[in-house]
Design a protein around this motif. Sequence first.
Motif, PDB file in Angstrom:
ATOM      1  N   ASN A  87      48.178 119.604 114.009  1.00 21.83           N
ATOM      2  CA  ASN A  87      48.462 118.165 114.038  1.00 21.83           C
ATOM      3  C   ASN A  87      48.006 117.495 115.342  1.00 21.83           C
ATOM      4  O   ASN A  87      48.536 116.466 115.727  1.00 21.83           O
ATOM      5  CB  ASN A  87      49.939 117.886 113.756  1.00 21.83           C
ATOM      6  CG  ASN A  87      50.124 116.615 112.969  1.00 21.83           C
ATOM      7  OD1 ASN A  87      49.197 116.117 112.359  1.00 21.83           O
ATOM      8  ND2 ASN A  87      51.323 116.082 112.999  1.00 21.83           N
ATOM      9  N   LYS A  88      47.034 118.089 116.006  1.00 22.40           N
ATOM     10  CA  LYS A  88      46.453 117.500 117.205  1.00 22.40           C
ATOM     11  C   LYS A  88      45.357 116.523 116.775  1.00 22.40           C
ATOM     12  O   LYS A  88      44.465 116.877 116.007  1.00 22.40           O
ATOM     13  CB  LYS A  88      45.869 118.592 118.099  1.00 22.40           C
ATOM     14  CG  LYS A  88      45.237 118.064 119.361  1.00 22.40           C
ATOM     15  CD  LYS A  88      44.608 119.183 120.169  1.00 22.40           C
ATOM     16  CE  LYS A  88      43.820 118.607 121.325  1.00 22.40           C
ATOM     17  NZ  LYS A  88      43.048 119.652 122.001  1.00 22.40           N
ATOM     18  N   SER A  89      45.422 115.311 117.269  1.00 21.55           N
ATOM     19  CA  SER A  89      44.459 114.280 116.892  1.00 21.55           C
ATOM     20  C   SER A  89      43.098 114.552 117.538  1.00 21.55           C
ATOM     21  O   SER A  89      42.989 114.714 118.752  1.00 21.55           O
ATOM     22  CB  SER A  89      44.963 112.905 117.317  1.00 21.55           C
ATOM     23  OG  SER A  89      44.025 111.917 116.970  1.00 21.55           O
TER      24      SER A  89
ATOM     25  N   GLN B 183      41.142 108.977 110.610  1.00 20.99           N
ATOM     26  CA  GLN B 183      41.885 109.867 111.485  1.00 20.99           C
ATOM     27  C   GLN B 183      41.570 111.306 111.098  1.00 20.99           C
ATOM     28  O   GLN B 183      41.552 111.634 109.907  1.00 20.99           O
ATOM     29  CB  GLN B 183      43.389 109.649 111.351  1.00 20.99           C
ATOM     30  CG  GLN B 183      43.866 108.278 111.790  1.00 20.99           C
ATOM     31  CD  GLN B 183      45.328 108.096 111.476  1.00 20.99           C
ATOM     32  OE1 GLN B 183      45.675 107.877 110.337  1.00 20.99           O
ATOM     33  NE2 GLN B 183      46.167 108.204 112.489  1.00 20.99           N
TER      34      GLN B 183
ATOM     35  N   ASP C 273      40.333 109.203 115.946  1.00 22.13           N
ATOM     36  CA  ASP C 273      41.142 108.104 115.414  1.00 22.13           C
ATOM     37  C   ASP C 273      40.473 106.790 115.794  1.00 22.13           C
ATOM     38  O   ASP C 273      40.561 106.357 116.939  1.00 22.13           O
ATOM     39  CB  ASP C 273      42.560 108.166 115.965  1.00 22.13           C
ATOM     40  CG  ASP C 273      43.507 107.180 115.293  1.00 22.13           C
ATOM     41  OD1 ASP C 273      43.038 106.345 114.489  1.00 22.13           O
ATOM     42  OD2 ASP C 273      44.718 107.252 115.553  1.00 22.13           O
TER      43      ASP C 273
ATOM     44  N   THR D 187      42.801 115.268 112.200  1.00 22.82           N
ATOM     45  CA  THR D 187      43.682 116.139 112.980  1.00 22.82           C
ATOM     46  C   THR D 187      43.389 117.585 112.616  1.00 22.82           C
ATOM     47  O   THR D 187      42.895 117.875 111.525  1.00 22.82           O
ATOM     48  CB  THR D 187      45.171 115.837 112.720  1.00 22.82           C
ATOM     49  OG1 THR D 187      45.444 116.014 111.335  1.00 22.82           O
ATOM     50  CG2 THR D 187      45.531 114.418 113.121  1.00 22.82           C
TER      51      THR D 187
END
Length: 147
Positions: A90-92, A84, A95, A86
């Motif tokens: 905290n935006k992905s 993962q 993933d 980000t």
Amino acid sequence: ADPNRSGKLKIKVKHKKYQVLYDDNFRADYINTYFSKLETKIQTPDVKITDFSFKRKILAFTIKNFLQRKVEGKLIGRMKVRIQVTDKNNKSLFDQSKLLTAQKDSLNISLPIFKSIKKGDYIFLLNVVDMLTGKEDNYHQDVIVKR
């Protein structure tokens, strides 16, 4: 023979391979000895993520200490790897999970899929689950991309 009689009992076992043990509903030391011998015999390793790097926008790491079993005469390890990524908000950005098979006692992974990643602060989270033992390891790393 007499249920009202109390006192010591003498129990003999003819077969020398068997041993009679008394348990008064408190687990005696022989239980702990038995389980420690069993754990030593099984020896389930703790899977570990090591050697993390993100040089030249190439993600690289190593997976070690996973259990291997014989399959068709070869030692095989099976792992589920999740990566993962980000950004600092905290935006992905990434993933994905993959099931991997290893034929050696360590697995080196190198992924050049982050070539288009832009300048900024990122958080990499790696998760590995040993499919044969169920044990897992997590690795977290903050990465600053300057170019």
